[in-house]
Design a protein around this motif. Sequence first.
Motif, mmCIF file in Angstrom:
data_model
loop_
_atom_site.group_PDB
_atom_site.id
_atom_site.type_symbol
_atom_site.label_atom_id
_atom_site.label_comp_id
_atom_site.label_asym_id
_atom_site.label_seq_id
_atom_site.Cartn_x
_atom_site.Cartn_y
_atom_site.Cartn_z
ATOM 1 N N PHE A 22 -6.742 -4.481 3.813
ATOM 2 C CA PHE A 22 -5.285 -4.397 3.859
ATOM 3 C C PHE A 22 -4.692 -4.387 2.451
ATOM 4 N N ILE A 23 -5.129 -5.302 1.613
ATOM 5 C CA ILE A 23 -4.611 -5.382 0.242
ATOM 6 C C ILE A 23 -4.963 -4.112 -0.530
ATOM 7 N N ARG A 24 -6.197 -3.665 -0.395
ATOM 8 C CA ARG A 24 -6.636 -2.447 -1.099
ATOM 9 C C ARG A 24 -5.815 -1.237 -0.649
ATOM 10 N N ALA A 25 -5.525 -1.126 0.639
ATOM 11 C CA ALA A 25 -4.789 0.028 1.168
ATOM 12 C C ALA A 25 -3.309 -0.015 0.830
ATOM 13 N N THR A 26 -2.722 -1.209 0.792
ATOM 14 C CA THR A 26 -1.273 -1.305 0.588
ATOM 15 C C THR A 26 -0.872 -1.474 -0.868
ATOM 16 N N GLN A 27 -1.816 -1.889 -1.721
ATOM 17 C CA GLN A 27 -1.485 -2.129 -3.129
ATOM 18 C C GLN A 27 -2.582 -1.606 -4.046
ATOM 19 N N PRO A 28 -2.812 -0.298 -3.993
ATOM 20 C CA PRO A 28 -3.924 0.269 -4.774
ATOM 21 C C PRO A 28 -3.782 0.095 -6.280
ATOM 22 N N ARG A 29 -2.572 0.160 -6.808
ATOM 23 C CA ARG A 29 -2.405 0.002 -8.269
ATOM 24 C C ARG A 29 -2.778 -1.401 -8.721
ATOM 25 N N GLU A 30 -2.311 -2.384 -7.967
ATOM 26 C CA GLU A 30 -2.623 -3.769 -8.310
ATOM 27 C C GLU A 30 -4.121 -4.027 -8.183
ATOM 28 N N TRP A 31 -4.721 -3.437 -7.143
ATOM 29 C CA TRP A 31 -6.171 -3.591 -6.946
ATOM 30 C C TRP A 31 -6.924 -3.022 -8.154
ATOM 31 N N GLU A 32 -6.509 -1.847 -8.615
ATOM 32 C CA GLU A 32 -7.171 -1.221 -9.760
ATOM 33 C C GLU A 32 -7.069 -2.091 -11.011
ATOM 34 N N LYS A 33 -5.909 -2.713 -11.223
ATOM 35 C CA LYS A 33 -5.742 -3.599 -12.378
ATOM 36 C C LYS A 33 -6.723 -4.766 -12.307
ATOM 37 N N LEU A 34 -6.804 -5.379 -11.125
ATOM 38 C CA LEU A 34 -7.725 -6.504 -10.970
ATOM 39 C C LEU A 34 -9.177 -6.058 -11.089
ATOM 40 N N GLN A 45 -12.460 -12.857 -6.221
ATOM 41 C CA GLN A 45 -11.311 -13.440 -6.912
ATOM 42 C C GLN A 45 -10.066 -13.383 -6.039
ATOM 43 N N ILE A 46 -9.844 -12.248 -5.405
ATOM 44 C CA ILE A 46 -8.681 -12.093 -4.528
ATOM 45 C C ILE A 46 -8.770 -13.062 -3.359
ATOM 46 N N LEU A 47 -9.927 -13.134 -2.715
ATOM 47 C CA LEU A 47 -10.075 -14.047 -1.581
ATOM 48 C C LEU A 47 -9.891 -15.503 -2.001
ATOM 49 N N ALA A 48 -10.435 -15.875 -3.131
ATOM 50 C CA ALA A 48 -10.288 -17.254 -3.611
ATOM 51 C C ALA A 48 -8.819 -17.582 -3.845
ATOM 52 N N ASP A 49 -8.097 -16.676 -4.501
ATOM 53 C CA ASP A 49 -6.683 -16.921 -4.781
ATOM 54 C C ASP A 49 -5.842 -16.885 -3.508
ATOM 55 N N LEU A 50 -6.138 -15.956 -2.609
ATOM 56 C CA LEU A 50 -5.413 -15.866 -1.344
ATOM 57 C C LEU A 50 -5.603 -17.142 -0.521
ATOM 58 N N CYS A 51 -6.826 -17.600 -0.391
ATOM 59 C CA CYS A 51 -7.097 -18.793 0.409
ATOM 60 C C CYS A 51 -6.504 -20.051 -0.226
ATOM 61 N N LYS A 52 -6.578 -20.138 -1.542
ATOM 62 C CA LYS A 52 -5.973 -21.285 -2.233
ATOM 63 C C LYS A 52 -4.462 -21.291 -2.017
ATOM 64 N N TRP A 53 -3.842 -20.113 -2.090
ATOM 65 C CA TRP A 53 -2.402 -19.998 -1.891
ATOM 66 C C TRP A 53 -2.028 -20.396 -0.460
ATOM 67 N N ARG A 64 5.078 -13.914 4.552
ATOM 68 C CA ARG A 64 6.465 -13.555 4.256
ATOM 69 C C ARG A 64 6.713 -13.246 2.790
ATOM 70 N N HIS A 65 6.074 -14.012 1.902
ATOM 71 C CA HIS A 65 6.424 -13.938 0.483
ATOM 72 C C HIS A 65 5.305 -13.457 -0.434
ATOM 73 N N GLY A 66 4.089 -13.343 0.088
ATOM 74 C CA GLY A 66 2.980 -12.902 -0.735
ATOM 75 C C GLY A 66 2.267 -14.059 -1.410
ATOM 76 N N PHE A 67 1.365 -13.729 -2.320
ATOM 77 C CA PHE A 67 0.594 -14.738 -3.030
ATOM 78 C C PHE A 67 0.303 -14.240 -4.440
ATOM 79 N N LYS A 68 -0.035 -15.169 -5.314
ATOM 80 C CA LYS A 68 -0.363 -14.800 -6.684
ATOM 81 C C LYS A 68 -1.868 -14.756 -6.868
ATOM 82 N N CYS A 69 -2.283 -13.716 -7.545
ATOM 83 C CA CYS A 69 -3.682 -13.568 -7.904
ATOM 84 C C CYS A 69 -3.724 -13.163 -9.370
ATOM 85 N N TYR A 70 -4.290 -14.033 -10.178
ATOM 86 C CA TYR A 70 -4.383 -13.781 -11.609
ATOM 87 C C TYR A 70 -3.016 -13.507 -12.227
#
Length: 84
Positions: A22-34, A45-53, A64-70
């Motif tokens: 889902f994240i890769r499909a909806t936010q390809p630019r952000e995925w490429e940066k990471l 890294q994404i899963l760790a940050d998502l689960c921690k959030w 509703r609001h998203g999460f921070k990753c790096y």
Amino acid sequence: MTIDREGFDRERAIFPDVALAFIRATQPREWEKLEALHGERTSEQILADLCKWMDTYGSLATLRHGFKCYGELYVPRSLRLHMS
């Protein structure tokens, strides 16, 4: 989309393949940066940050609001379209 129950991560309480797709499909630019920063460890890294959030703020607030990753905020934009 069919979700395989065997893919559920009980420890994290998430379907990691579904969340990452889902994240890769909806936010390809952000995925490429990471991916440029983390290479093969991007998914972990994404899963760790998502689960921690989600542990800190809860699932509903994360949806509703998203999460921070790096330091970058990831907002599930297309999810809002499906919920309205």
